[in-house]
Design an enzyme around this catalytic site. Structure first.
Site, mmCIF file in Angstrom:
data_model
loop_
_atom_site.group_PDB
_atom_site.id
_atom_site.type_symbol
_atom_site.label_atom_id
_atom_site.label_comp_id
_atom_site.label_asym_id
_atom_site.label_seq_id
_atom_site.Cartn_x
_atom_site.Cartn_y
_atom_site.Cartn_z
ATOM 1 N N GLY A 24 0.791 -1.222 0.000
ATOM 2 C CA GLY A 24 0.000 0.000 0.000
ATOM 3 C C GLY A 24 0.819 1.266 0.000
ATOM 4 N N LYS B 66 9.795 2.321 0.867
ATOM 5 C CA LYS B 66 8.607 2.338 1.722
ATOM 6 C C LYS B 66 8.241 3.785 2.036
ATOM 7 C CE LYS B 66 6.774 0.697 6.140
ATOM 8 N NZ LYS B 66 7.061 -0.085 7.370
ATOM 9 N N ASP C 123 -2.727 7.151 2.312
ATOM 10 C CA ASP C 123 -2.006 8.115 1.476
ATOM 11 C C ASP C 123 -0.734 7.550 0.857
ATOM 12 O OD1 ASP C 123 -0.166 8.078 3.577
ATOM 13 O OD2 ASP C 123 -0.896 9.938 4.447
ATOM 14 N N GLY C 124 -0.335 6.333 1.251
ATOM 15 C CA GLY C 124 0.854 5.737 0.658
ATOM 16 C C GLY C 124 2.166 6.301 1.163
ATOM 17 N N ARG D 291 14.321 -0.266 1.895
ATOM 18 C CA ARG D 291 14.498 -1.577 2.514
ATOM 19 C C ARG D 291 15.207 -2.504 1.526
ATOM 20 N NH1 ARG D 291 8.903 -2.957 5.598
ATOM 21 N NH2 ARG D 291 8.069 -3.319 3.518
ATOM 22 N N ARG E 295 5.843 -12.960 1.152
ATOM 23 C CA ARG E 295 5.322 -13.169 2.502
ATOM 24 C C ARG E 295 4.424 -14.398 2.556
ATOM 25 N NH1 ARG E 295 4.919 -7.495 4.202
ATOM 26 N NH2 ARG E 295 6.148 -6.322 2.679
ATOM 27 N N ASP F 218 0.758 -11.331 6.853
ATOM 28 C CA ASP F 218 1.319 -10.528 5.767
ATOM 29 C C ASP F 218 2.635 -9.870 6.168
ATOM 30 O OD1 ASP F 218 -0.819 -9.048 7.326
ATOM 31 O OD2 ASP F 218 0.166 -7.342 6.391
ATOM 32 N N ASN F 219 3.020 -10.006 7.434
ATOM 33 C CA ASN F 219 4.303 -9.480 7.902
ATOM 34 C C ASN F 219 5.316 -10.584 8.183
ATOM 35 O OD1 ASN F 219 3.303 -6.866 7.815
ATOM 36 N ND2 ASN F 219 2.707 -6.847 9.960
ATOM 37 N N ASP G 153 9.000 -5.920 8.262
ATOM 38 C CA ASP G 153 8.000 -4.900 8.604
ATOM 39 C C ASP G 153 8.116 -4.430 10.046
ATOM 40 O OD1 ASP G 153 6.994 -4.731 6.084
ATOM 41 O OD2 ASP G 153 5.245 -5.975 6.448
#
Length: 508
Positions: free
Chosen positions: A109, A129, A141-142, A192, A199, A268-269, A278
């Site tokens: 996202g 990121k 907002d990303g 990163r 994942r 998802d992490n 993450d």
């Protein structure tokens, strides 16, 4: 919030032009696995800090950044304002369980994968990121903010220096562009670095859509690019599951041994390569409390410190379910997890705790002694890092009042502490080890410096005022966590009173 228009800074000096050998393997998967798109430009970016070790992994000369124009050009590239030559920016799709509840489609996202850089030691993917909205932003907002970007940058590098499997961080680039969270903050982008950002949730996504072909494609991608030796197995997908389970067990054993709390262990992490992934609401144990919750958003304590091994197992079962079309009957696949994960976690954790206590051999009664040790830490509220570091300096041969004082002074109940020390010395005597060699091993195992929340907070407050020197000093200290570093002695101090109210949450 309207994305910023490109500013004049985007056509700044060409003082630094990256020469990176990109190999974008993830981008060669079918288009359904991602969306290709460029990062959103960030006005007037500036370099906050960069990691010498991660720069070296990529063949980047960090000393060149001492030149102002070079640093400015570097910031343009790693803000996402200019495409790195050979990169192929995309955002990956995945799904996952968040706090134990199926969340459906998620995805990058606010992250843009630029591709992998081929180096002699392997391929390292670069991901920005905080580089702007993607189709997976879910009305967000990303962007990332300076506060959370500094925390992730410092912890990624601190964990690597501690010898814990982790993604890395190359740099933080900031901007005065405003971003609203609980309050108005400023934007930042952290770069990163990892062999892969696939994942558990990447597999869950395709399984949730009953797309077995894509599950297989993803498994083949992981095996062929990162675990090629598994291809020779009679059952390569079971071998992959075993590998993930073992590596995850080893990773979480490291977390528990050093007192690290992830804070948001959603599927998802969780990295398919067994890397810490993450860094949002994380923390390192200070006054020991096995039930400590580092994430203020985790009101039910799902990801409390003592729950992490159990949640690792739960997440692996979710991955097993997602891979069920490849690994056969679920009962058999669950047996793989039970044996591979539990075995790897327990054996590695015991090995790490023996090393922390200075023991070289396995002896009857060790498990009971370890339990007594953690019960003591809990009852006395001892600072986890300071306790083991002070223990590392003690003589194992006989009581030494001068040396023992550094540890005894930490106990509220001196008698309990003295009784435990007597047991520790009796256990050491079973090995007849050389005291000096044992102390040296312990000092190389028990860090003096960790990323305490109050240290990060001081660096963040100064950075918000435009002074990034404390971020650089803290990074320099955390690069050598086992060294004495007398000039950084204050970084080993217990948290000051004002730090008692510090909290981190999912916005951190």
């Amino acid at each position: 919030m309207t994305p910023p228009a490109p500013s004049e800074s985007i056509i700044a000096s060409e003082a630094w032009v990256p020469q990176l050998n990109f190999d974008n393997s993830f981008g060669r998967l079918p288009a359904s696995f991602y969306t290709r798109l460029a990062p959103t430009p960030l006005p007037a970016p500036y370099l906050v800090c960069a990691s010498p070790e991660t720069a070296a992994l990529l063949g980047i000369d960090i000393e060149a950044l001492a030149d102002t124009e070079t640093a400015r050009s570097f910031a343009e590239y790693f803000a996402g304002n200019r495409p790195l030559p050979g990169s192929d920016s995309l955002a990956a799709v995945y799904s996952g369980h968040q706090f134990g509840v199926w969340a459906g489609q998620l995805g990058d996202g606010r992250a843009h994968l630029l591709g992998g850089v081929r180096m002699p030691d392997g391929i390292f993917e670069l991901q920005l990121k905080g580089a702007g909205e993607t189709p997976y932003s879910r009305r967000a907002d990303g962007r990332a903010v300076l506060r959370s970007s500094i925390r992730e940058f410092l912890c990624s590098e601190a964990m690597a220096a501690l010898g814990i499997p982790t993604t890395r961080a190359l740099c933080v680039v900031g901007s005065n562009y405003p971003v609203r969270r609980e309050t108005m903050e400023t934007a930042a982008v952290v770069t990163r670095v990892a062999p892969s950002f696939v994942r558990f949730g990447s597999f869950e996504h395709w399984n949730s859509l009953d797309r077995d072909a894509e599950v297989k494609q993803l498994a083949d991608y992981v095996i062929d690019n990162f675990r090629p030796a598994l291809r020779d197995s009679d059952k390569p997908y079971e071998a992959l599951l075993t590998d993930v389970a073992q590596r995850t067990g080893i990773m979480i054993a490291h977390w528990q041994a050093v007192g690290f709390m992830h804070g948001v262990m959603n599927t998802d992490n969780m990295s398919i390569l067994g890397l810490t992934l993450d860094y949002g609401p994380f923390g390192f144990m200070e006054a020991f409390d096995a039930a400590h919750i580092c994430n203020h958003s985790d009101d039910r304590g799902r990801y409390a410190f003592h729950q992490q091994p159990r949640i690792g197992h739960w997440n692996l079962l979710a991955l097993t379910h997602a891979m069920r079309s490849l690994v056969g009957p679920l009962e058999e696949a669950r047996d793989i997890i039970d044996k591979a994960y539990v075995g790897a976690f327990e054996s590695h954790f015991m090995q790490l705790i023996r090393a922390k206590l200075g023991f070289n051999t396995e002896q009857p009664g060790d498990e009971e002694f370890f339990s007594e040790t953690f019960n003591l830490l809990q009852a006395q509220h001892l600072d986890y890092t300071s306790f083991f570091r002070a223990l590392s300096h003690l003589s194992g041969n006989a009581r030494d009042a001068r040396l023992d004082a550094g540890l005894r002074d930490q106990f509220l109940d001196r008698e309990s502490g003295d009784a435990w020390l007597q047991q520790w010395r009796e256990r050491l005597a079973l090995e007849a080890s050389d005291d000096g060699a044992r102390q040296a091993r312990m000092l190389a195992t028990n860090p003096k410096y960790i990323l305490r929340n109050w240290l990060a907070e001081v660096a963040i407050r100064e950075a918000r005022g435009g002074d990034f020197s404390e971020v650089a000093r803290l990074l320099d200290c955390l690069r050598k966590p086992f060294d004495e570093q007398p000039h950084y002695q204050s970084y080993a101090a217990l948290p000051p009173d004002w730090a008692a109210g510090l909290e981190v949450s999912c916005s951190s």
